[in-house]
Design a protein around this motif. Structure first.
Motif, PDB file in Angstrom:
ATOM      1  N   GLU A  14       0.983  -1.251  -0.070  1.00  0.00           N
ATOM      2  CA  GLU A  14       0.175   0.090   0.201  1.00  0.00           C
ATOM      3  C   GLU A  14       0.930   1.281   0.059  1.00  0.00           C
ATOM      4  N   PHE A  16       0.916   5.598   0.772  1.00  0.00           N
ATOM      5  CA  PHE A  16       0.252   6.646   1.741  1.00  0.00           C
ATOM      6  C   PHE A  16       1.086   7.957   1.646  1.00  0.00           C
ATOM      7  N   PRO A  26      -1.186   6.779   9.203  1.00  0.00           N
ATOM      8  CA  PRO A  26      -2.005   5.744   8.449  1.00  0.00           C
ATOM      9  C   PRO A  26      -1.091   4.344   7.793  1.00  0.00           C
ATOM     10  N   ALA A  27       0.050   4.793   7.412  1.00  0.00           N
ATOM     11  CA  ALA A  27       0.842   3.798   7.043  1.00  0.00           C
ATOM     12  C   ALA A  27       1.191   2.917   8.108  1.00  0.00           C
ATOM     13  N   GLU A  28       1.685   3.370   9.454  1.00  0.00           N
ATOM     14  CA  GLU A  28       2.014   2.498  10.472  1.00  0.00           C
ATOM     15  C   GLU A  28       0.650   1.711  10.653  1.00  0.00           C
ATOM     16  N   GLU A  29      -0.425   2.282  10.780  1.00  0.00           N
ATOM     17  CA  GLU A  29      -1.780   1.435  11.101  1.00  0.00           C
ATOM     18  C   GLU A  29      -1.871   0.364  10.285  1.00  0.00           C
ATOM     19  N   TYR A  30      -1.792   0.448   9.210  1.00  0.00           N
ATOM     20  CA  TYR A  30      -1.937  -0.396   8.167  1.00  0.00           C
ATOM     21  C   TYR A  30      -0.713  -1.573   8.107  1.00  0.00           C
ATOM     22  N   ALA A  31       0.183  -1.283   8.318  1.00  0.00           N
ATOM     23  CA  ALA A  31       1.339  -2.381   8.465  1.00  0.00           C
ATOM     24  C   ALA A  31       1.194  -3.040   9.826  1.00  0.00           C
ATOM     25  N   ASN A  33      -1.949  -3.536  11.005  1.00  0.00           N
ATOM     26  CA  ASN A  33      -2.946  -4.636  10.698  1.00  0.00           C
ATOM     27  C   ASN A  33      -2.208  -5.882  10.058  1.00  0.00           C
ATOM     28  N   GLN A  34      -1.193  -5.336   9.285  1.00  0.00           N
ATOM     29  CA  GLN A  34      -0.705  -6.709   8.209  1.00  0.00           C
ATOM     30  C   GLN A  34      -0.093  -7.377   8.904  1.00  0.00           C
ATOM     31  N   VAL A  54       4.187   0.947   2.415  1.00  0.00           N
ATOM     32  CA  VAL A  54       4.029  -0.497   3.293  1.00  0.00           C
ATOM     33  C   VAL A  54       4.612  -1.463   2.536  1.00  0.00           C
TER      34      VAL A  54
END
Length: 62
Positions: A14, A16, A26-31, A33-34, A54
């Motif tokens: 992804e 951002f 947002p990138a840290e949160e997505y990472a 979650n992954q 990410v």
């Protein structure tokens, strides 16, 4: 005898924009979650495009 070379490859999961009001969150949160799903994801900065990426590392054998 055949030899092999390890090549580090990254898959971008992804992107951002770095100019976001929330910065890299947002990138840290997505990472995160992954990683919770078992995917080894990390955030890197792409200075050329001014984006947080990410990525998932994977080793390829040539």
């Amino acid at each position: 005898m055949a030899t092999s070379t390890q090549v580090e490859a990254r898959t971008v999961l992804e992107r951002f924009p770095a100019g976001s009001p929330r910065g890299s969150w947002p990138a840290e949160e997505y990472a995160a979650n992954q990683r919770a799903r078992g995917i080894d994801a990390q955030v890197v900065m792409d200075l050329r495009t001014d984006q947080f990426l990410v990525v998932q590392d994977s080793s390829l054998t040539e």
